[in-house]
Scaffold this motif. Structure first.
Motif, PDB file in Angstrom:
ATOM      1  N   HIS A 101     -33.775 157.239  13.901  1.00  0.00           N
ATOM      2  CA  HIS A 101     -33.329 155.906  13.467  1.00  0.00           C
ATOM      3  C   HIS A 101     -34.032 155.470  12.182  1.00  0.00           C
ATOM      4  O   HIS A 101     -33.493 154.704  11.396  1.00  0.00           O
ATOM      5  CB  HIS A 101     -33.590 154.875  14.573  1.00  0.00           C
ATOM      6  N   LEU A 106     -32.374 151.958  11.076  1.00  0.00           N
ATOM      7  CA  LEU A 106     -31.622 151.364  12.183  1.00  0.00           C
ATOM      8  C   LEU A 106     -32.584 150.985  13.306  1.00  0.00           C
ATOM      9  O   LEU A 106     -33.756 151.351  13.283  1.00  0.00           O
ATOM     10  CB  LEU A 106     -30.586 152.367  12.708  1.00  0.00           C
ATOM     11  N   HIS A 109     -33.247 154.265  18.790  1.00  0.00           N
ATOM     12  CA  HIS A 109     -32.246 154.734  19.742  1.00  0.00           C
ATOM     13  C   HIS A 109     -32.875 154.808  21.126  1.00  0.00           C
ATOM     14  O   HIS A 109     -34.061 155.076  21.267  1.00  0.00           O
ATOM     15  CB  HIS A 109     -31.728 156.116  19.346  1.00  0.00           C
ATOM     16  N   ASN A 118     -24.634 156.274  16.260  1.00  0.00           N
ATOM     17  CA  ASN A 118     -25.124 155.750  14.994  1.00  0.00           C
ATOM     18  C   ASN A 118     -25.035 156.757  13.848  1.00  0.00           C
ATOM     19  O   ASN A 118     -25.671 156.578  12.818  1.00  0.00           O
ATOM     20  CB  ASN A 118     -26.566 155.254  15.162  1.00  0.00           C
ATOM     21  N   THR A 155     -18.673 154.466  11.238  1.00  0.00           N
ATOM     22  CA  THR A 155     -18.971 153.889  12.540  1.00  0.00           C
ATOM     23  C   THR A 155     -19.381 152.435  12.327  1.00  0.00           C
ATOM     24  O   THR A 155     -19.773 152.059  11.216  1.00  0.00           O
ATOM     25  CB  THR A 155     -20.102 154.656  13.251  1.00  0.00           C
ATOM     26  N   PRO A 157     -22.086 150.650  12.842  1.00  0.00           N
ATOM     27  CA  PRO A 157     -23.354 150.345  12.156  1.00  0.00           C
ATOM     28  C   PRO A 157     -23.269 150.508  10.631  1.00  0.00           C
ATOM     29  O   PRO A 157     -23.963 149.806   9.892  1.00  0.00           O
ATOM     30  CB  PRO A 157     -24.340 151.353  12.752  1.00  0.00           C
TER      31      PRO A 157
END
Length: 193
Positions: A101, A106, A109, A118, A155, A157
């Motif tokens: 991540h 992000l 996870h 993601n 996606t 995100p």
């Protein structure tokens, strides 16, 4: 060959001796929450939908897993070396989703499937693994509609920030998938504004 369902995807994987040998090799690592993902599946599906007789060469075979107790990148390199002992001449790439991540800034996870969800493109957000009886298990957090319809989209995100939108845009330009699979349609960010 028509591919319309997740069962069809599983079937074409199970009928591919090379893919099954790759999955069996990955399974020998006994990694927690492991999957082979991304191009390994997308390319097989697109090759089949395009009627290709020969497999499109893959830049790597992405194996992911989730283990928050050991996020040492050097451990991943050791796993890649083990895989090269089992099947040499394959560009193995092993990544622990408990640390990945950070790459795109992000949220952490909570599993490998959350990591797959993601990934930048819906057509890449696919994974397969073998269960205890060596049956193929498929995960597709955003479904298989886009990959089966040859439509590349970000996606969710990767729609959230300018930086993530740019990562998606750069990846689809760099990958240039439509130069190999001519029926593929790429959606660029202006389509989502």
């Amino acid at each position: 060959m028509d591919i319309e369902t997740e069962e069809d995807v599983v079937r074409i994987i199970q009928q591919d001796d090379w893919m099954m040998s790759v999955l069996r090799a990955a399974k020998t690592l006994n990694l927690p929450d492991w999957w082979i993902c991304a191009g390994f599946l997308r390319s097989k599906i697109w090759d089949t939908l395009h009627g290709f007789e020969e497999r499109t060469v893959l830049s790597d075979i992405d194996i992911i897993y989730f283990d928050p107790t050991n996020t040492d990148e050097n451990f991943e390199k050791k796993l890649e070396a083990k895989l090269r002992e089992i099947i040499p001449n394959i560009p193995w790439s092993v990544k622990n989703q408990a640390r990945m991540h950070i790459v795109n800034n992000l949220q952490p996870h909570s599993s490998a499937v959350v990591g797959i969800a993601n990934f930048p493109e819906t057509v890449t957000a696919l994974g397969a693994k073998l269960d205890e009886e060596n049956n193929v298990i498929l995960t597709a957090p955003h479904g298989i509609h886009d990959v089966l319809n040859l439509v590349v989209k970000p996606t969710p995100p990767f729609l959230t920030t300018v930086k993530l939108r740019a990562i998606y845009e750069n990846r689809v330009q760099q990958k240039n998938w439509s130069s190999i699979w001519t029926k593929v349609k790429i959606f660029y960010m202006e389509k989502f504004e």
